[in-house]
Scaffold this active site. Structure first.
Site, PDB file in Angstrom:
ATOM      1  N   HIS A 168     -25.605  22.799   1.848  1.00 22.06           N
ATOM      2  CA  HIS A 168     -25.883  23.390   0.541  1.00 22.06           C
ATOM      3  C   HIS A 168     -24.965  24.581   0.266  1.00 22.06           C
ATOM      4  O   HIS A 168     -24.708  25.372   1.168  1.00 22.06           O
ATOM      5  CB  HIS A 168     -27.344  23.853   0.488  1.00 22.06           C
ATOM      6  CG  HIS A 168     -27.750  24.383  -0.842  1.00 22.06           C
ATOM      7  ND1 HIS A 168     -28.008  23.563  -1.918  1.00 22.06           N
ATOM      8  CD2 HIS A 168     -27.930  25.656  -1.279  1.00 22.06           C
ATOM      9  CE1 HIS A 168     -28.344  24.307  -2.950  1.00 22.06           C
ATOM     10  NE2 HIS A 168     -28.296  25.584  -2.601  1.00 22.06           N
ATOM     11  N   TYR A 208      -9.828  -2.716 -10.051  1.00 18.11           N
ATOM     12  CA  TYR A 208      -9.349  -1.438  -9.519  1.00 18.11           C
ATOM     13  C   TYR A 208      -8.142  -0.912 -10.306  1.00 18.11           C
ATOM     14  O   TYR A 208      -8.138   0.205 -10.802  1.00 18.11           O
ATOM     15  CB  TYR A 208      -8.823  -1.626  -8.090  1.00 18.11           C
ATOM     16  CG  TYR A 208      -9.794  -1.789  -6.978  1.00 18.11           C
ATOM     17  CD1 TYR A 208     -10.050  -0.731  -6.111  1.00 18.11           C
ATOM     18  CD2 TYR A 208     -10.414  -3.004  -6.728  1.00 18.11           C
ATOM     19  CE1 TYR A 208     -10.897  -0.880  -5.030  1.00 18.11           C
ATOM     20  CE2 TYR A 208     -11.269  -3.163  -5.655  1.00 18.11           C
ATOM     21  CZ  TYR A 208     -11.507  -2.112  -4.810  1.00 18.11           C
ATOM     22  OH  TYR A 208     -12.341  -2.263  -3.742  1.00 18.11           O
ATOM     23  N   CYS A 263       0.820  -1.212   0.000  1.00 19.99           N
ATOM     24  CA  CYS A 263       0.000   0.000   0.000  1.00 19.99           C
ATOM     25  C   CYS A 263       0.856   1.264   0.000  1.00 19.99           C
ATOM     26  O   CYS A 263       0.657   2.163  -0.808  1.00 19.99           O
ATOM     27  CB  CYS A 263      -0.937   0.007   1.201  1.00 19.99           C
ATOM     28  SG  CYS A 263      -1.917   1.522   1.322  1.00 19.99           S
ATOM     29  N   GLU A 322     -25.265  16.600  -0.357  1.00 17.31           N
ATOM     30  CA  GLU A 322     -26.639  16.786   0.100  1.00 17.31           C
ATOM     31  C   GLU A 322     -27.628  15.936  -0.685  1.00 17.31           C
ATOM     32  O   GLU A 322     -28.747  15.685  -0.227  1.00 17.31           O
ATOM     33  CB  GLU A 322     -27.047  18.256   0.044  1.00 17.31           C
ATOM     34  CG  GLU A 322     -27.188  18.826  -1.355  1.00 17.31           C
ATOM     35  CD  GLU A 322     -27.632  20.291  -1.344  1.00 17.31           C
ATOM     36  OE1 GLU A 322     -28.568  20.608  -0.596  1.00 17.31           O
ATOM     37  OE2 GLU A 322     -27.018  21.091  -2.080  1.00 17.31           O
ATOM     38  N   LYS A 345      -0.028   5.392  -6.078  1.00 15.26           N
ATOM     39  CA  LYS A 345      -1.084   5.449  -7.087  1.00 15.26           C
ATOM     40  C   LYS A 345      -1.935   6.700  -6.916  1.00 15.26           C
ATOM     41  O   LYS A 345      -2.230   7.400  -7.896  1.00 15.26           O
ATOM     42  CB  LYS A 345      -1.964   4.207  -6.974  1.00 15.26           C
ATOM     43  CG  LYS A 345      -3.205   4.228  -7.840  1.00 15.26           C
ATOM     44  CD  LYS A 345      -4.223   3.214  -7.329  1.00 15.26           C
ATOM     45  CE  LYS A 345      -4.785   3.637  -5.989  1.00 15.26           C
ATOM     46  NZ  LYS A 345      -5.709   2.620  -5.420  1.00 15.26           N
ATOM     47  N   CYS A 386      -1.468   1.829  -2.924  1.00 19.55           N
ATOM     48  CA  CYS A 386      -2.437   2.915  -2.721  1.00 19.55           C
ATOM     49  C   CYS A 386      -1.813   4.304  -2.712  1.00 19.55           C
ATOM     50  O   CYS A 386      -2.313   5.215  -3.378  1.00 19.55           O
ATOM     51  CB  CYS A 386      -3.178   2.712  -1.393  1.00 19.55           C
ATOM     52  SG  CYS A 386      -3.603   1.024  -1.003  1.00 19.55           S
ATOM     53  N   GLU A 405      -7.916   2.368 -12.698  1.00 23.73           N
ATOM     54  CA  GLU A 405      -7.182   3.510 -12.155  1.00 23.73           C
ATOM     55  C   GLU A 405      -6.022   3.912 -13.063  1.00 23.73           C
ATOM     56  O   GLU A 405      -5.820   5.105 -13.327  1.00 23.73           O
ATOM     57  CB  GLU A 405      -6.702   3.181 -10.743  1.00 23.73           C
ATOM     58  CG  GLU A 405      -7.864   3.118  -9.757  1.00 23.73           C
ATOM     59  CD  GLU A 405      -7.499   2.508  -8.409  1.00 23.73           C
ATOM     60  OE1 GLU A 405      -8.274   2.699  -7.470  1.00 23.73           O
ATOM     61  OE2 GLU A 405      -6.455   1.821  -8.307  1.00 23.73           O
TER      62      GLU A 405
END
Length: 497
Positions: free
Chosen positions: A470, A211, A71, A475, A79, A76, A215
Site C-alpha cells: 500500500h 493485438y 520480436c 494490492e 513496438k 515486440c 496497439e
C-alpha cells in the site's frame, strides 16, 4: 530410419540408424527467439549446431530478416519502444495538475524516435549474434530449405547454394503479416512498415481487432494522429475475456480513437488527398496510412516441406506432436511456424523443451497452461489463465467472479477519467483461482507475479491471506472480498462478441 515408438513415457527421437555421419548434430532454420534458444541450449548440451538466417533488415521480406527475428527486429521490442514514446502525451497532460507548468507547444520529433528505435534493434541483432557465437553455434547467412530428412540447402544473398547435413533439423521460421485481398490492397501496409514509416501519419486507418491493431491505434493516437479502427466483431481482442474487451474498447474511445465495430474495408484508392477508404457500409474516409493488422501466416512457403513429407495444415502451419516433433522423425518445429500459442516466451519454452528432449536426455513437453500475456494498448491489458467464458466452457462447478473497478490514485489528482479494472475467476468448489485479468497502468508488470501464483495452484483464500502493498494498484488483487457474481455452467450465455 524409423521413429522410435513411445513406450513407458519415453519420447520418440530420431535415430541415426546405421551410424550415419552428419556435418552437424542439429541444423536450425531461422534465428528468431525460438531458433536462437533451441540452438544455443542444444549446444550447451554438447551438440554441434549450425543456424541459418536471412540478412538483417528492419522490414522483413522473402530475402531479409535478421538474428533476433520478428520480436526483436519488427515486433515486440520496437513496438514497445513506440508505446513508451506515445504514452508521454498522456503524461504531459496529467502532469499539469501535479504542479508542472508546461508553457507553449510541446513539439514531437518522430524521426528522432525512429532513429533511436533502429539503433536499438541493430544493437540487439548484434547481441543475438554474440550469444550464438559464444555458445559455439555456427552462423550461416541465407535462406534455408529442406532437401531431405537430414539435409538443408542454404541460398546465400549472392544466389549461391550450399548444402549441410544434420542428424536433426529444427524449423523456427516464424510467421509473416499478410494483406487482406481487396482492391487497392497494395496501398496498405503491415506492422513491418508501420514500425519504420518515414513520416508520422496525421490520419490513420487500421483494419483489425487483435493485438497489433489495438496497439498501433494507441501508438498513433498518442503521437498525435487521428485514428479510425475497424474490426469485424462487436468488440476488439477476440479470444480475450469479454468483460475486459469492453474495458479496452471504452479506454480506446476515451483516448479519442474512433471505433468502427462490425465493419470491414472493401476498397482502397489513391487520390491527391491521400488514400480513400471505402467500408462495407458504404462510408468513405481519407487516410495518410492504412494498416492491415489482420493476422499472420506461418513462414513455410519456401521450405520445400511437402517434398520431404513434413505435414502442414490448411494455413501452412507445421503439424507437430506434443514434443514439437513433425511427421518426419528427424525434423522438429517450434514457435509461430507451428501456430500453437504465438508468443515469444512460448517459442522460448518450446525450444528449451526441444533441446532438453533431444540432446539433454530429459524428455519434456511444453506446458501451455496459465500462459500470461499482455496487450500494450494505452493503458495495457494483461491476463493469465482462463477467461470467464473459457472457465464456463471447462467448468464442472459454478464459477465465482470477483471484480474491482477503481480510479487509480494518480488519476484522482490528474482528473483523467479512466478506471483500472481487475478480475479474478474462481472455481466455487476447489477455491482455485482459474484466471486473472487487469486493464490499467503497469498491468503486465503486475500480472507476471499473479501468473506465478496461478501456476502454483493458488486459491482465492491464498490471495485473501496475502498482505497487500500500500498504496498500490496491485494490492486490489488481494483485497477483492466481495463476490461480483456466481455463474453456473448451465447458464452460460452464447455471445457473438
Amino acid at each position: 530410419m524409423a521413429r522410435k515408438m513411445l513406450k513407458d513415457g519415453e519420447v520418440a527421437v530420431a535415430d541415426g540408424g546405421g551410424g550415419e555421419s552428419y556435418e552437424y548434430d542439429l541444423f536450425v532454420i531461422g534465428a528468431g527467439s525460438g531458433g536462437v534458444r533451441g540452438s544455443r541450449t542444444s549446444a550447451g548440451f554438447g551438440a554441434k549446431v549450425a543456424i541459418c538466417e536471412l540478412p538483417f533488415h528492419p522490414i522483413s521480406s522473402e530475402w531479409q530478416g535478421g538474428h533476433g527475428g520478428t520480436c526483436v527486429i519488427r515486433g515486440c521490442v520496437p513496438k514497445k519502444i513506440l508505446v513508451y514514446g506515445a504514452a508521454f502525451r498522456g503524461e504531459f497532460e496529467d502532469a499539469k495538475n501535479f504542479g508542472w507548468e508546461i508553457n507553449g507547444d510541446i513539439n514531437y520529433n518522430w524521426k528522432k524516435l525512429l532513429e533511436n528505435k533502429t539503433q536499438e534493434i541493430v544493437r540487439l541483432n548484434g547481441v543475438y549474434k554474440r550469444i550464438l557465437g559464444n555458445s559455439g553455434v555456427t552462423m550461416i547467412e541465407g535462406a534455408g530449405s529442406v532437401v531431405d530428412a537430414h539435409t538443408v540447402e542454404v541460398t546465400q544473398p549472392d544466389g549461391s547454394k550450399q548444402r549441410h547435413t544434420a542428424k536433426h533439423i529444427l524449423i523456427a521460421t516464424g510467421s509473416r503479416a499478410h494483406l487482406v485481398d481487396i482492391p487497392g490492397k497494395e496501398l496498405a501496409i503491415t506492422s513491418d512498415e508501420a514500425l519504420s514509416l518515414e513520416e508520422l501519419p496525421k490520419r490513420a486507418v487500421i483494419l483489425g481487432g487483435g493485438y497489433i491493431a489495438v496497439e498501433f491505434a494507441s501508438i498513433w493516437k498518442g503521437l498525435g494522429a487521428e485514428v479510425d479502427l475497424f474490426y469485424r466483431k462487436e468488440l476488439p481482442l477476440r479470444g480475450f475475456d469479454d468483460e475486459m474487451r469492453t474495458v479496452v474498447a471504452s479506454n480506446l474511445e476515451g483516448r479519442g480513437i474512433r471505433l468502427h465495430p462490425a465493419t470491414n474495408l472493401t476498397e482502397l484508392s489513391k487520390t491527391a488527398d491521400g488514400i480513400k477508404v471505402v467500408t462495407d457500409k458504404g462510408d468513405e474516409l481519407m487516410a495518410d496510412v492504412v494498416l492491415f493488422a489482420t493476422g499472420r501466416t506461418p513462414n513455410t512457403n519456401k521450405l520445400n516441406l511437402e517434398a520431404v513429407g513434413v505435414e502442414v495444415d490448411q494455413i501452412g502451419a507445421i503439424k507437430v506432436d506434443e514434443f514439437s516433433h513433425t511427421s518426419v522423425p528427424s525434423i522438429w518445429a517450434v514457435g509461430d511456424v507451428t501456430n500453437r500459442i504465438n508468443l515469444t516466451p512460448v517459442a522460448l519454452m518450446e525450444a528449451t523443451c526441444f533441446a532438453k528432449t533431444v540432446f539433454g536426455g530429459q524428455p519434456v513437453k511444453p506446458d501451455y497452461r496459465d500462459v500470461p500475456c499482455a496487450v500494450f494498448s494505452i493503458p495495457p491489458l494483461s491476463v493469465v489463465g482462463l477467461s470467464e467464458q473459457e472457465a464456463l466452457e471447462e467448468a464442472k462447478n459454478d464459477i465465482l467472479v470477483y471484480t474491482s473497478s477503481f480510479n487509480p490514485m494518480k488519476n484522482s489528482i490528474s482528473k483523467r477519467q479512466e478506471k483500472s479494472i481487475m478480475k479474478l475467476v474462481v472455481d466455487s468448489e476447489t477455491d482455485r483461482v482459474l484466471g486473472a485479468a487487469m486493464c490499467g497502468p503497469d498491468a503486465a508488470e503486475i500480472m507476471q507475479g499473479i501468473a506465478v501464483a496461478l501456476k502454483s495452484g493458488a486459491t482465492k483464500a491464498t490471495f485473501d491471506s496475502t498482505v497487500g502493498i500500500h498504496p498500490s494498484a496491485a494490492e486490489e488483487f488481494v483485497t477483492m472480498r466481495t463476490l461480483t457474481r456466481r455463474v453456473s455452467p448451465a447458464s452460460k450465455l452464447k455471445t457473438n462478441l
